[in-house]
Design an enzyme around this catalytic site. Structure first.
Site, PDB file in Angstrom:
ATOM      1  N   TYR A 187       0.820  -1.215   0.000  1.00 46.41           N
ATOM      2  CA  TYR A 187       0.000   0.000   0.000  1.00 46.41           C
ATOM      3  C   TYR A 187       0.856   1.269   0.000  1.00 46.41           C
ATOM      4  O   TYR A 187       0.657   2.150  -0.854  1.00 46.41           O
ATOM      5  CB  TYR A 187      -0.969  -0.019   1.174  1.00 46.41           C
ATOM      6  CG  TYR A 187      -2.010   1.080   1.127  1.00 46.41           C
ATOM      7  CD1 TYR A 187      -2.676   1.382  -0.058  1.00 46.41           C
ATOM      8  CD2 TYR A 187      -2.337   1.817   2.259  1.00 46.41           C
ATOM      9  CE1 TYR A 187      -3.629   2.383  -0.108  1.00 46.41           C
ATOM     10  CE2 TYR A 187      -3.284   2.828   2.212  1.00 46.41           C
ATOM     11  CZ  TYR A 187      -3.920   3.107   1.030  1.00 46.41           C
ATOM     12  OH  TYR A 187      -4.848   4.109   0.976  1.00 46.41           O
ATOM     13  N   GLU A 194       2.091   6.362  -7.108  1.00 45.67           N
ATOM     14  CA  GLU A 194       1.015   7.201  -7.643  1.00 45.67           C
ATOM     15  C   GLU A 194       1.325   8.685  -7.468  1.00 45.67           C
ATOM     16  O   GLU A 194       1.166   9.484  -8.399  1.00 45.67           O
ATOM     17  CB  GLU A 194      -0.298   6.845  -6.952  1.00 45.67           C
ATOM     18  CG  GLU A 194      -0.796   5.433  -7.260  1.00 45.67           C
ATOM     19  CD  GLU A 194      -1.884   4.978  -6.306  1.00 45.67           C
ATOM     20  OE1 GLU A 194      -2.440   5.840  -5.595  1.00 45.67           O
ATOM     21  OE2 GLU A 194      -2.169   3.764  -6.244  1.00 45.67           O
TER      22      GLU A 194
END
Length: 245
Positions: free
Chosen positions: A166, A173
């Protein structure tokens, strides 16, 4: 998104309420199994594509181009998960599922696809690898859960690998959006300037900056620690039992 843990009822009241709550029918379960199998296979194709491209090139630079089409197809295919929640065959929040799916679809199309200059950035590979491993585990978890035959290894991976994947995915991103900012500002991509017939303006460059700030300062910490708590609920009792043994 983690599936809620279901406990066994010990009271007549809960038993009667559970009977009233009908789960998805046979056809819906069959459809969901097929959907999750296809999505698992799709992300496996992406994983194999990454490995083959790396072995052929001897470098991890530019691996995105080798899996661009299947990545777009299967990540966009996740939009069906919102529909599953909306029609009630999956007992998850439409809002939460919609946010999680749309954020990835947004990054896939509105950033990585639209700003071709960032496609060779290492940050793209960072989130692609994180997504790929995560989705293989997640769709496998859903498939076996629907078949009522969930191996502990997959369950453990579902609630453990995110600890690394994660943050890795979010970092990729954010770095990809950051790399896109100069090109978005230079070209005015998706921006609307005044004057126009609608008397409305929109600056896509500023919008991306706001997304970066919101994700880093609010969403990431909340979701990450929520998943940590979920892991303790799902796996905590098993780990405590193992220590006793």
């Amino acid at each position: 998104m983690s599936a809620p843990a279901m406990g066994t009822s010990k009271t007549a009241h809960t038993d009667s309420s559970n009977k009233k709550k009908k789960g998805p029918g046979t056809l819906a379960i069959a459809y969901l199994v097929i959907y999750n199998v296809v999505m698992t296979a799709g992300w496996l194709v992406i994983a194999v594509g990454l490995v083959r491209a790396y072995l052929a090139r001897g470098s991890y630079h530019g691996l995105y181009y080798s899996i661009e089409k299947p990545l777009k197809f299967f990540q966009t295919g996740a939009l069906l998960e919102i529909l599953h929640c909306a029609v009630g065959i999956v007992p998850s929040s439409v809002v939460l599922t919609g946010f999680q799916v749309m954020s990835r679809v947004f990054l896939t199309w509105a950033v990585t696809h639209s700003v071709r200059e960032v496609q060779s950035e290492d940050s793209v590979l960072l989130f692609v690898v994180a997504w790929t491993v995560t989705e293989i585990i997640r769709y496998s978890f859903y498939t076996f859960s629907l078949l009522n035959h969930l191996p502990y290894l997959i369950k453990w991976a579902r609630y453990t690998f995110f600890v690394v994947l994660y943050p890795m995915g979010v970092a990729g991103e954010l770095l990809t959006i950051y790399a896109a900012l100069p090109y978005v500002q230079k070209t005015g991509l998706y921006s609307i300037t005044l004057p126009n017939n609608y008397n409305f303006s929109f600056d896509y460059h500023t919008f991306l900056i706001l997304i970066m700030h919101h994700v880093f300062s609010k969403l990431f910490p909340q979701l990450y620690f929520h998943m940590i708590r979920q892991r303790k609920k799902v796996l905590g009792h098993v780990e405590e039992y193992s220590k006793v043994e």
